[in-house]
Design a protein around this motif. Structure first.
Motif, PDB file in Angstrom:
ATOM      1  N   VAL A 278       8.281  -2.723   8.042  1.00  0.00           N
ATOM      2  CA  VAL A 278       7.817  -2.044   6.827  1.00  0.00           C
ATOM      3  C   VAL A 278       8.901  -1.087   6.337  1.00  0.00           C
ATOM      4  O   VAL A 278       9.214  -1.037   5.150  1.00  0.00           O
ATOM      5  N   HIS A 279       9.488  -0.372   7.268  1.00  0.00           N
ATOM      6  CA  HIS A 279      10.533   0.569   6.900  1.00  0.00           C
ATOM      7  C   HIS A 279      11.697  -0.138   6.215  1.00  0.00           C
ATOM      8  O   HIS A 279      12.204   0.303   5.192  1.00  0.00           O
ATOM      9  N   ILE A 280      12.084  -1.278   6.779  1.00  0.00           N
ATOM     10  CA  ILE A 280      13.252  -1.976   6.230  1.00  0.00           C
ATOM     11  C   ILE A 280      12.924  -2.670   4.906  1.00  0.00           C
ATOM     12  O   ILE A 280      13.740  -2.725   3.999  1.00  0.00           O
ATOM     13  N   LEU A 281      11.700  -3.154   4.776  1.00  0.00           N
ATOM     14  CA  LEU A 281      11.376  -3.957   3.592  1.00  0.00           C
ATOM     15  C   LEU A 281      10.794  -3.140   2.437  1.00  0.00           C
ATOM     16  O   LEU A 281      10.648  -3.645   1.326  1.00  0.00           O
ATOM     17  N   LEU A 282      10.481  -1.882   2.698  1.00  0.00           N
ATOM     18  CA  LEU A 282       9.833  -1.074   1.653  1.00  0.00           C
ATOM     19  C   LEU A 282      10.613  -1.040   0.327  1.00  0.00           C
ATOM     20  O   LEU A 282      10.015  -1.198  -0.742  1.00  0.00           O
ATOM     21  N   PRO A 283      11.937  -0.870   0.361  1.00  0.00           N
ATOM     22  CA  PRO A 283      12.658  -0.854  -0.923  1.00  0.00           C
ATOM     23  C   PRO A 283      12.483  -2.143  -1.721  1.00  0.00           C
ATOM     24  O   PRO A 283      12.460  -2.109  -2.953  1.00  0.00           O
ATOM     25  N   PHE A 284      12.337  -3.273  -1.005  1.00  0.00           N
ATOM     26  CA  PHE A 284      12.183  -4.541  -1.724  1.00  0.00           C
ATOM     27  C   PHE A 284      10.837  -4.599  -2.446  1.00  0.00           C
ATOM     28  O   PHE A 284      10.637  -5.399  -3.344  1.00  0.00           O
ATOM     29  N   MET A 285       9.899  -3.787  -2.012  1.00  0.00           N
ATOM     30  CA  MET A 285       8.620  -3.697  -2.708  1.00  0.00           C
ATOM     31  C   MET A 285       8.715  -2.679  -3.836  1.00  0.00           C
ATOM     32  O   MET A 285       8.287  -2.929  -4.962  1.00  0.00           O
ATOM     33  N   ILE A 286       9.315  -1.539  -3.542  1.00  0.00           N
ATOM     34  CA  ILE A 286       9.324  -0.448  -4.521  1.00  0.00           C
ATOM     35  C   ILE A 286      10.147  -0.814  -5.756  1.00  0.00           C
ATOM     36  O   ILE A 286       9.734  -0.540  -6.887  1.00  0.00           O
TER      37      ILE A 286
ATOM     38  N   LEU B 279       0.827  -1.213   0.000  1.00  0.00           N
ATOM     39  CA  LEU B 279       0.000   0.000   0.000  1.00  0.00           C
ATOM     40  C   LEU B 279       0.861   1.262   0.000  1.00  0.00           C
ATOM     41  O   LEU B 279       0.526   2.257  -0.639  1.00  0.00           O
ATOM     42  N   LEU B 280       1.988   1.211   0.731  1.00  0.00           N
ATOM     43  CA  LEU B 280       2.858   2.387   0.766  1.00  0.00           C
ATOM     44  C   LEU B 280       3.729   2.477  -0.487  1.00  0.00           C
ATOM     45  O   LEU B 280       4.004   3.564  -0.989  1.00  0.00           O
ATOM     46  N   GLY B 281       4.162   1.322  -0.980  1.00  0.00           N
ATOM     47  CA  GLY B 281       5.142   1.316  -2.069  1.00  0.00           C
ATOM     48  C   GLY B 281       4.536   1.564  -3.440  1.00  0.00           C
ATOM     49  O   GLY B 281       5.169   2.176  -4.299  1.00  0.00           O
ATOM     50  N   TYR B 282       3.295   1.096  -3.642  1.00  0.00           N
ATOM     51  CA  TYR B 282       2.708   1.211  -4.981  1.00  0.00           C
ATOM     52  C   TYR B 282       2.616   2.660  -5.451  1.00  0.00           C
ATOM     53  O   TYR B 282       3.080   2.980  -6.543  1.00  0.00           O
ATOM     54  N   PRO B 283       2.048   3.563  -4.622  1.00  0.00           N
ATOM     55  CA  PRO B 283       1.987   4.958  -5.080  1.00  0.00           C
ATOM     56  C   PRO B 283       3.373   5.557  -5.316  1.00  0.00           C
ATOM     57  O   PRO B 283       3.560   6.316  -6.270  1.00  0.00           O
ATOM     58  N   VAL B 284       4.336   5.192  -4.474  1.00  0.00           N
ATOM     59  CA  VAL B 284       5.692   5.726  -4.654  1.00  0.00           C
ATOM     60  C   VAL B 284       6.266   5.262  -5.992  1.00  0.00           C
ATOM     61  O   VAL B 284       6.776   6.058  -6.788  1.00  0.00           O
ATOM     62  N   ALA B 285       6.161   3.953  -6.248  1.00  0.00           N
ATOM     63  CA  ALA B 285       6.682   3.416  -7.501  1.00  0.00           C
ATOM     64  C   ALA B 285       5.954   4.045  -8.681  1.00  0.00           C
ATOM     65  O   ALA B 285       6.570   4.386  -9.697  1.00  0.00           O
TER      66      ALA B 285
ATOM     67  N   PHE C 178      16.509   8.325  -2.400  1.00  0.00           N
ATOM     68  CA  PHE C 178      15.840   8.334  -1.110  1.00  0.00           C
ATOM     69  C   PHE C 178      15.255   6.967  -0.781  1.00  0.00           C
ATOM     70  O   PHE C 178      15.036   6.633   0.374  1.00  0.00           O
ATOM     71  N   VAL C 179      14.966   6.196  -1.824  1.00  0.00           N
ATOM     72  CA  VAL C 179      14.515   4.837  -1.576  1.00  0.00           C
ATOM     73  C   VAL C 179      15.709   3.964  -1.194  1.00  0.00           C
ATOM     74  O   VAL C 179      15.614   3.084  -0.346  1.00  0.00           O
ATOM     75  N   LEU C 180      16.845   4.248  -1.827  1.00  0.00           N
ATOM     76  CA  LEU C 180      17.985   3.342  -1.685  1.00  0.00           C
ATOM     77  C   LEU C 180      18.874   3.645  -0.483  1.00  0.00           C
ATOM     78  O   LEU C 180      19.483   2.734   0.062  1.00  0.00           O
ATOM     79  N   VAL C 181      18.967   4.908  -0.062  1.00  0.00           N
ATOM     80  CA  VAL C 181      19.897   5.240   1.024  1.00  0.00           C
ATOM     81  C   VAL C 181      19.642   4.409   2.278  1.00  0.00           C
ATOM     82  O   VAL C 181      20.557   3.800   2.818  1.00  0.00           O
ATOM     83  N   PRO C 182      18.373   4.337   2.739  1.00  0.00           N
ATOM     84  CA  PRO C 182      18.134   3.502   3.919  1.00  0.00           C
ATOM     85  C   PRO C 182      18.555   2.058   3.683  1.00  0.00           C
ATOM     86  O   PRO C 182      18.987   1.360   4.596  1.00  0.00           O
ATOM     87  N   PHE C 183      18.445   1.639   2.435  1.00  0.00           N
ATOM     88  CA  PHE C 183      18.792   0.305   1.996  1.00  0.00           C
ATOM     89  C   PHE C 183      20.265   0.006   2.278  1.00  0.00           C
ATOM     90  O   PHE C 183      20.652  -1.131   2.488  1.00  0.00           O
TER      91      PHE C 183
END
Ligand code: ATP
Ligand code: MG
Lengths: 376, 307
Positions: free
Chosen positions: B180-188, B103-109, B126-131
């Motif tokens: 969610v914070h840690i896994l979000l890039p894997f969705m985006i 739900l969070l990643g779809y709009p971002v992508a 900004f998606v990748l730095v936390p990564f």
């Protein structure tokens, strides 16, 4: 009313549609960040049911012009009218203008049937009518029974036809086609040119067609608008553009042409007289724009140039030349000849008139009727 | 004669082709060898232990099916069927995390894919730095944020919205936030890759045919983005199943995931039972993977999925 027009009107009564009139009025488009106008003051009045082609080199603004009509780009100046409605405020999905994209843009996740039914369902048509119209559209483009296939299971030419069926199925009054045949091989392209032409005659829809293939434009169009650098250089019927090009650009873009550079020395009975260095005095019908002493080019088509003894009574230009190459191109011989001043010209002669007459290095006398040349 | 020569040529060509293919296999060899020696063998040996440590048989799986086996985890005595409960909690957290990242990643992508390439590449940072930051560091950061005297509580109290610090840390909510914070890039990332590949002309075509923007989205963009949804969900879900650090640091006493349970057993040197639990985790992951592949086709999930 001509026979064709009345036939179209009768057909329109039957299917409830007839091509719309489309008018561009001083339309301009500047892309954000773009230096020059991509479309620069285009005015164009297209009659209902007319087939008009936008012809021009890459980057001349053809696609941009279509996109503004379809509603995907907004003009920065000017107004576009469909019939008597200014369409600036109409969103793309309410314009009811059919469009065939260069890469067809068929929906890969829908079958052929679903692709064609898509615009009908959006219009809330009852299901059995959707089915019937889809079938009719497939019949129209010669692919009956293809409903269940996916676009990836079709050849390029078949995809093209499906795209055409989808663009026509909702009876748009204007159909836009952006290089629809660009990706197909020559033979298929030529066949589809004729099929699209026949469909146009049958349906009476207004078609605006984009291509950079001059041959295609000549074959298909009622009128051709030659575009260059965002502007329309000339608009007219195929014959008119070929015989009376208004500019050097048009003459070089449509068909093959010779250009002899020279300076205007005077006018004589509606003809301009130019002096071409090393060649001599030549005459040709002048257009309004050339003044005494201006630098111009005399353009003449290769097939209009003959050997001097073939000339008949009418007044003609004659020049001395030396043949530098002779090429056999099927039904013709193509000669390249060097003139006194170092310029070269090309002429094409039918077999029998040219065979054995001359070869490389021969000095010959060439000529053409004054009326066949043009100052541009 | 001519046909014989041609047949000979065809044979030679075929041989060459086979050779080329074999050469590609050779390129795989180092990685495969490495995996077999340093990963395949230990995993197999470890899984074997679930059947033979301390004795051959299914003894290690007994506790999973036994109806009443009181068990102590982190000093808490959980009710009867604790193991199955932990598996249940694990699945629940993994599903919740997957849905939330989607739900969070779809709009971002979607936003990134709609931008010009240059801007999208910039924002992608900004998606990748936390990564690039370690999971441990990011989890500690959340502890600092959510703690009783953490920044969130301080701000809320400063604004006088609450007058007692709220319990944010060591809750299920904190686990979700951290995961969610840690896994979000894997969705985006997979979503973005698939969405970038969608031909914009298709959307224009739909609009041209009479579809309003939301109809264009629903009938063209959304279906074509589904392979990205599948890939992202699969990736996030399977990663979430095995999460350890984040739930153990951010979670409460009842937010126990299967990897924490395994760690418990290892600490107590119950290798056989630990292996059995690991096998259960592996089987769950495989089942989910197979279901995804079955429903969507591996082709469509991992690239080549444009058409
Ligand atoms: N989205 C855009 N942003 C900025 N400039 C653009 C954009 N689209 C087109 N242009 C520019 O506008 C000009 C006209 O482009 P257009 O696509 O209309 O040409 P065209 O005649 O269709 O060419 P082609 O035959 O190559 O398709 C070009 O100079 C092009 O670079
Ligand atoms: Mg174009």
């Amino acid at each position: 009313m001509t026979a064709k027009q009345s036939e179209r009107a009768a057909h329109a009564d039957r299917i409830g549609a007839l091509g719309a009139r489309v008018r561009f009025d001083q339309v301009e488009k500047q892309y954000p960040g773009g230096a020059a106008n991509a479309v620069d003051g285009v005015s164009l009045d297209i009659a209902p049911g007319e087939f008009v082609t936008l012809l021009g080199p890459s980057g001349s603004g053809k696609t941009t012009t279509l996109m503004m009509l379809a509603g995907f780009e907004t003009p920065t100046a000017g107004e576009i009218w469909v019939d008597d409605q200014a369409i600036a405020a109409v969103p793309p999905w309410r314009r009811n203008i059919g469009m065939v994209f260069q890469n067809y843009a068929l929906f890969p996740h829908m079958t052929v049937g679903e692709n064609i039914a898509f615009p009908l369902k959006l219009r809330g048509m009852p299901r059995d009518e959707v089915t019937r119209r889809t079938r009719e559209a497939l019949d129209l483009v010669g692919l009956p029974g293809y409903e269940g296939r996916y676009p990836r299971q079709l050849s390029g030419g078949q995809q093209q036809r499906i795209a055409l069926a989808r663009a026509l199925v909702f009876n748009p009054r204007v159909l836009l086609m952006d290089e629809p045949l660009g990706a197909l091989d020559k033979q298929l392209r030529e066949r589809l040119q004729l099929e699209i032409k026949a469909l146009h005659d049958q349906l009476g829809v207004t078609i605006i067609y984009v291509t950079h293939d001059q041959q295609e434009a000549l074959v298909m169009s009622d009128r051709i608008a030659v575009m260059n650098l965002g502007q329309i250089e000339q608009i007219g019927g195929p014959g008119e553009l070929y015989d009376e090009p208004a500019s050097r650009f048009v003459a070089s873009f449509i068909g093959e042409s010779n250009f002899l550079d020279g300076r205007v020395t005077g006018f004589d009975d509606g003809l301009g007289v130019i002096e071409a260095p090393g060649v001599g005095m030549l005459r040709a019908p002048a257009h309004g724009g050339c003044a005494i002493n201006s630098e111009v080019a005399l353009t003449v088509r290769p097939e209009k140039i003959v050997f001097a003894d073939e000339l008949n009574g009418a007044s003609a230009n004659t020049i001395d030349a030396e043949i530098v190459t002779v090429i056999f191109v099927g039904e013709m011989h193509r000669y390249e000849a060097r003139l006194g001043g170092g310029q070269t010209i090309v002429l094409k002669r039918q077999h029998r008139s040219g065979v054995g007459r001359c070869g490389r290095g021969d000095r010959v006398r060439l000529g053409w009727h004054v009326a066949d040349g043009r100052l541009v | 004669m001519a046909t014989a020569a041609r047949a000979e040529q065809a044979r030679r060509f075929e041989r060459l082709e086979r050779l080329t293919q074999r050469r590609y296999l050779l390129l795989l060899a180092p990685a495969v060898l490495f995996l077999v020696i340093f990963y395949g063998y230990p995993v197999a040996a470890m899984l074997l232990r679930s059947f033979n440590d301390p004795a051959w048989g299914f003894g290690n799986f007994k506790p999973l099916t036994a109806a009443r086996t009181p068990i102590e985890i982190l000093g808490v005595s959980l009710p009867m069927n604790a193991y199955l409960r932990v598996i249940g909690i694990t699945l629940q957290i993994a599903v919740g995390t997957t849905i939330a990242t989607l739900l969070l990643g779809y709009p971002v992508a979607y936003a990134l894919a709609s931008m010009p390439m240059s801007r999208a590449n910039l924002l992608m940072i900004f998606v990748l730095v936390p990564f690039w930051t370690s999971i441990l560091v990011r989890t500690y950061a959340w502890m600092a944020l959510l703690g009783t005297d953490g920044i969130v509580n301080e701000v809320l109290m400063g604004l006088r919205l609450i007058d007692q610090p709220a319990t944010l840390l060591n809750t299920r909510g904190a686990v979700y936030v951290g995961m969610v914070h840690i896994l979000l890039p894997f969705m985006i990332l997979p979503l973005y890759a698939v969405m970038r590949g969608i031909d914009r002309n298709l959307m224009r075509a739909a609009e041209n045919l009479g579809a309003r923007p939301w109809q264009v989205f629903r009938s063209v963009f959304l279906p074509l983005s589904l392979p990205g949804v599948a890939a992202g969900c699969l990736l996030v879900f399977i990663l979430a199943l095995g999460f350890y650090i984040t739930p153990s640091l951010l979670g409460g006493q009842r937010d126990i995931m299967i990897s924490m349970l395994i760690q418990q057993q290892v600490v107590q040197l119950k290798w056989g039972f630990a292996s059995a639990l690991a096998l259960v985790l592996l089987v769950i992951s495989l089942i989910i993977y197979l279901v995804f592949v079955r429903v969507l086709g591996v082709q469509r999930i991992f690239g080549g999925g444009r058409r």
